[in-house]
Design a protein around this motif. Structure first.
Motif, mmCIF file in Angstrom:
data_model
loop_
_atom_site.group_PDB
_atom_site.id
_atom_site.type_symbol
_atom_site.label_atom_id
_atom_site.label_comp_id
_atom_site.label_asym_id
_atom_site.label_seq_id
_atom_site.Cartn_x
_atom_site.Cartn_y
_atom_site.Cartn_z
ATOM 1 N N LEU A 274 -10.978 1.369 7.242
ATOM 2 C CA LEU A 274 -11.441 0.814 5.963
ATOM 3 C C LEU A 274 -9.843 0.885 5.007
ATOM 4 C CD1 LEU A 274 -14.346 3.193 5.772
ATOM 5 C CD2 LEU A 274 -14.316 0.842 6.314
ATOM 6 N N ILE A 275 -9.089 1.754 5.595
ATOM 7 C CA ILE A 275 -7.753 1.754 4.719
ATOM 8 C C ILE A 275 -7.120 0.414 4.568
ATOM 9 C CG2 ILE A 275 -5.517 3.174 4.329
ATOM 10 C CD1 ILE A 275 -6.806 5.345 5.914
ATOM 11 N N PRO A 276 -6.941 -0.166 3.418
ATOM 12 C CA PRO A 276 -6.056 -1.294 3.625
ATOM 13 C C PRO A 276 -4.709 -1.463 4.188
ATOM 14 C CG PRO A 276 -6.965 -0.590 1.165
ATOM 15 C CD PRO A 276 -6.910 0.367 2.196
ATOM 16 N N ASP A 277 -3.811 -0.435 4.034
ATOM 17 C CA ASP A 277 -2.604 -0.794 4.439
ATOM 18 C C ASP A 277 -2.353 0.046 5.943
ATOM 19 O OD1 ASP A 277 -2.384 1.722 3.507
ATOM 20 O OD2 ASP A 277 -0.263 1.611 2.561
ATOM 21 N N TYR A 278 -3.426 0.461 6.247
ATOM 22 C CA TYR A 278 -3.198 1.315 7.550
ATOM 23 C C TYR A 278 -2.726 0.244 8.779
ATOM 24 C CZ TYR A 278 -4.452 3.247 12.077
ATOM 25 O OH TYR A 278 -4.571 3.759 13.490
ATOM 26 N N SER A 279 -1.680 0.733 9.462
ATOM 27 C CA SER A 279 -1.246 -0.137 10.866
ATOM 28 C C SER A 279 -1.043 0.836 11.831
ATOM 29 C CB SER A 279 -0.162 -0.874 10.231
ATOM 30 O OG SER A 279 0.439 -1.551 11.493
ATOM 31 N N ALA A 280 -1.668 0.684 12.985
ATOM 32 C CA ALA A 280 -1.500 1.815 14.068
ATOM 33 C C ALA A 280 -0.100 1.905 14.663
ATOM 34 C CB ALA A 280 -2.356 1.475 15.399
ATOM 35 N N GLY A 281 0.561 2.958 14.506
ATOM 36 C CA GLY A 281 1.891 2.984 15.023
ATOM 37 C C GLY A 281 3.012 2.848 13.887
ATOM 38 N N THR A 282 2.579 2.406 12.974
ATOM 39 C CA THR A 282 3.469 2.055 11.702
ATOM 40 C C THR A 282 3.171 2.755 10.412
ATOM 41 O OG1 THR A 282 3.663 -0.274 12.978
ATOM 42 C CG2 THR A 282 4.319 0.018 10.328
ATOM 43 N N ASN A 283 2.137 2.803 10.217
ATOM 44 C CA ASN A 283 1.670 3.336 8.726
ATOM 45 C C ASN A 283 0.042 3.924 8.795
ATOM 46 O OD1 ASN A 283 2.354 3.835 6.081
ATOM 47 N ND2 ASN A 283 0.542 2.664 5.481
ATOM 48 N N GLU A 284 0.349 5.347 9.465
ATOM 49 C CA GLU A 284 -0.919 5.964 9.578
ATOM 50 C C GLU A 284 -1.248 7.135 8.630
ATOM 51 O OE1 GLU A 284 -0.931 5.341 14.473
ATOM 52 O OE2 GLU A 284 -1.055 7.405 13.816
ATOM 53 N N TYR A 285 -2.468 7.580 8.691
ATOM 54 C CA TYR A 285 -2.824 8.537 7.498
ATOM 55 C C TYR A 285 -3.638 9.701 8.290
ATOM 56 C CZ TYR A 285 -2.053 5.439 3.869
ATOM 57 O OH TYR A 285 -1.499 4.443 2.864
ATOM 58 N N ASN A 286 -3.366 10.788 7.642
ATOM 59 C CA ASN A 286 -3.607 12.007 8.281
ATOM 60 C C ASN A 286 -5.223 12.522 7.325
ATOM 61 O OD1 ASN A 286 -2.020 13.766 10.161
ATOM 62 N ND2 ASN A 286 -0.528 12.452 8.579
ATOM 63 N N VAL A 287 -6.077 12.838 7.962
ATOM 64 C CA VAL A 287 -7.265 13.471 7.253
ATOM 65 C C VAL A 287 -6.980 14.604 6.260
ATOM 66 C CG1 VAL A 287 -9.511 14.421 7.286
ATOM 67 C CG2 VAL A 287 -8.998 12.515 8.823
ATOM 68 N N LEU A 288 -7.130 14.670 5.066
ATOM 69 C CA LEU A 288 -6.853 15.534 4.132
ATOM 70 C C LEU A 288 -8.368 16.140 3.494
ATOM 71 C CD1 LEU A 288 -5.051 17.381 2.287
ATOM 72 C CD2 LEU A 288 -5.132 15.549 0.597
ATOM 73 N N ALA A 289 -9.007 17.265 4.389
ATOM 74 C CA ALA A 289 -10.332 17.405 4.112
ATOM 75 C C ALA A 289 -10.397 18.316 2.707
ATOM 76 C CB ALA A 289 -10.865 18.585 5.195
ATOM 77 N N VAL A 290 -11.568 17.963 1.910
ATOM 78 C CA VAL A 290 -11.578 18.483 0.689
ATOM 79 C C VAL A 290 -12.257 19.805 0.598
ATOM 80 C CG1 VAL A 290 -11.324 16.310 -0.670
ATOM 81 C CG2 VAL A 290 -13.496 17.061 0.045
ATOM 82 N N THR A 291 -12.965 20.203 1.785
ATOM 83 C CA THR A 291 -13.711 21.414 1.909
ATOM 84 C C THR A 291 -13.007 21.845 3.338
ATOM 85 O OG1 THR A 291 -15.532 20.049 2.917
ATOM 86 C CG2 THR A 291 -15.613 20.527 0.744
#
Length: 599
Positions: A547-564
């Motif tokens: 769902l993340i627009p600029d996600y790219s495997a091995g190039t621009n990945e996102y860590n989950v930041l749990a709000v709880t």
């Protein structure tokens, strides 16, 4: 009749083959005129073998012959590299030596010119050598005069445990280049059948290294922006004069700023009066458009050396050690620079920002140059490289595995038993009790933004309008769940501390720890890859990634930041693929069995 035709065809074919062979023998490129041989090197640092080091060999025999004899083809003197460097007399001055038509030089002078151009004007040196620039010396597309060296077994493009590497190279003057610093270790004359060449990176009489840590590591040091960098420049007495002043020149890459040296220094600009970036633009464009042009030009200067620091050593008959304190600046501005408008002779005055964040994989270093007082030869030493990196987060309700917005955090780090928070002034401030932190005193991290530490400017995360399913409203909303941090140093001691939550959520008082890393790795095929905490997320949700627009495997990945406070969301092949598939197959078997019974 048939035999005569066959004979004529055969005769024509033989004559054609003869003419083709003859013509091929008459057209020989410069590289084909030079014989090749196997070159074997053994590299050490203060006598200790350098294992897993990357080295390249570059042939500069053509440049050597041109410079030594003072004869240059018109293709060289008419090149943009030559014309952009020459003075009004149409010659070039390098290390105090004049390079141009009918200016002959000795062997040592010629090598001094080549080593100086290598570190100060590589494009011009390649032009004089009549070779292309390639992409990068250690890349898939290196300059045509370079070859990467391999272990003797040929299994990898690094040195073995004994510091040995080999390559098939042309004979003639050859530069052995350290892949980690991109500096010349030594210029050697390669001949056919020569034995193993022993090289020591610290034996030149000049060394530039970090004051602490493993200075012999081939990995760049990953640092925070604006963090103090402490170098030590050691000069052997053989390079110094007991009766006269000795000049040493430091040339850092653009974003390394030298703050202090233990001996006096003077700073001179290396930027030419007019820069031609090869970009055509309308000087009457809007300020926003001109700002984009300026940023594009700044990206081309990210690896340039824009300032020269000249140190003066008093007469001495002893070794000298010089302390250098510097920092990696997030942005450097070139103010009121004249920019040539493409092919036009018109210029526009612009302020050019050189931003580290515009080239996140870049490594930064500096060179030190001194001319030997005994031989007149210029010696160059390259400092170990530094870089910086960061990390990406996506705010998530971990229990539902869906994105949320409006959580607010502050950045912290642990040093020993002490905790620090990044304050609103861009400094690390020690704090005794996290729960007593006053949020307004610190830099607040909110969704939708990229934060470059050391730089007070906060920029919104850009929308990726190149996506096939780009949707402005939807993607803007998704970006509000993303936080990007850049300009952090390597370590496992960083944390985020929540100071505000989305609606209907309670504050999580547990610090969220994370690691920053950047390392050069060698792939199975021998190519060099850069693995960073931006490119590789340790804790990610594969459902959310899509769902993340600029996600790219091995190039621009996102860590989950749990709000709880929830368990980390990890991808599990067993749960996500194998188990559902097994249930599906089992269901088919059960249904099949029931159908068989009915029949």
């Amino acid at each position: 009749m048939y035999k005569k035709v066959t004979f004529l065809v055969t005769l024509i074919g033989v004559l054609g083959l003869f003419l083709f062979t003859f013509s091929e023998g008459q057209v020989v490129s410069a590289s084909e005129k030079t014989s090749t041989t196997n070159l074997s090197i053994k590299v050490t640092a203060s006598g200790e073998p350098i294992q897993n080091g990357t080295f390249a060999a570059g042939n500069y025999q053509t440049a050597y012959e041109h410079i030594k004899s003072g004869t240059f083809p018109s293709s060289v003197t008419n090149s943009s590299a030559w014309r952009g460097t020459q003075n009004t007399e149409h010659v070039i001055v390098v290390a105090g030596l004049t390079v141009g038509e009918n200016n002959k030089h000795s062997d040592s002078e010629t090598k001094t010119i080549i080593s100086t151009l290598f570190s100060t004007n590589f494009t011009l040196l390649q032009s004089i050598n009549e070779t292309n620039n390639g992409t990068d010396i250690m890349s898939f597309n290196p300059p045509s005069n370079f070859v990467r060296m391999r272990t003797p077994s040929g299994s990898n493009e690094t040195t073995d445990a004994k510091g040995r590497a080999v390559a098939k190279v042309p004979t003639g003057l050859t530069a052995i280049v350290d892949g980690s610093s991109k500096g010349i270790v030594e210029l050697i004359d390669v001949t056919s059948g020569m034995g193993e060449v022993k090289l020591d990176t610290d034996s030149s009489g000049l060394s530039l290294s970090f004051a602490s840590g493993n200075s012999k590591s081939t990995q760049p040091r990953t640092v925070e922006l604006n963090q103090e960098l402490h170098y030590v420049l050691k000069v052997n007495k053989k390079m110094l004069s007991p009766t006269a002043l000795t000049k040493i020149v430091l040339r850092p890459d653009a974003n390394i700023i030298i703050d202090e040296t233990s001996v006096p220094n003077t700073v001179n600009s290396l930027i030419p009066p007019i820069i031609n970036p090869g970009v055509t633009f309308d000087p009457l464009s809007s300020s926003d458009q001109l700002s984009k042009v300026a940023e594009t030009i700044g990206q081309t200067l990210i690896s340039s050396q824009i300032n020269m620091y000249e140190l003066t050593i008093p007469p001495t008959d002893s070794d000298v050690s010089i302390d250098i304190k510097a920092h990696l600046s997030p942005v450097v501005y070139l103010n009121d620079i004249l920019i040539q408008q493409g092919t036009s002779t018109n210029t526009t005055k612009m302020n050019i920002p050189i931003q580290v964040s515009s080239s996140p994989d870049n490594n930064f270093g500096m060179t030190a140059n001194v001319i030997s007082q005994t031989t007149g030869t210029q010696i160059t030493s390259s400092a170990p490289k530094v870089n910086t990196t960061g990390i990406n987060f996506v705010e998530v309700d971990a229990s539902k595995n869906k994105m949320v917005r409006d959580a607010v955090y502050v950045l912290g780090k642990t040093v020993g038993s002490k905790k620090y928070l990044y304050d609103s002034q861009g400094k690390w401030s020690q704090i005794q009790d996290l729960s007593a932190a006053v949020p307004t005193s610190y830099t607040l991290l909110r969704g939708g933004n990229q934060y470059v530490f050391g730089d007070n400017e906060v920029s919104p995360i850009e929308l990726n309008n190149s996506r096939f399913n780009y949707d402005y409203e939807r993607d803007t909303k998704i970006n509000q769940s993303l936080i990007k941090l850049f300009g952090l140093g390597e370590g496992k001691d960083y944390f985020l501390y929540q100071v505000a939550t989305p609606a209907n959520y309670s504050v999580d008082k547990t610090p969220i720890n994370f690691s920053i890393f950047s390392e050069n790795i060698v792939s199975p095929n021998g190519s060099q890859l850069i693995k960073t905490s931006i490119k590789t997320a340790v804790n990610q949700s594969f459902k959310i990634n899509g769902l993340i627009p600029d996600y790219s495997a091995g190039t621009n990945e996102y860590n989950v930041l749990a709000v709880t406070p929830q368990k980390e969301v990890h991808f599990s092949a067993l749960k996500s693929i194998i188990f559902p598939l097994a249930l599906f197959v089992l269901g088919i078997l059960v249904i099949g069995g029931l159908l068989v019974r009915v029949v």
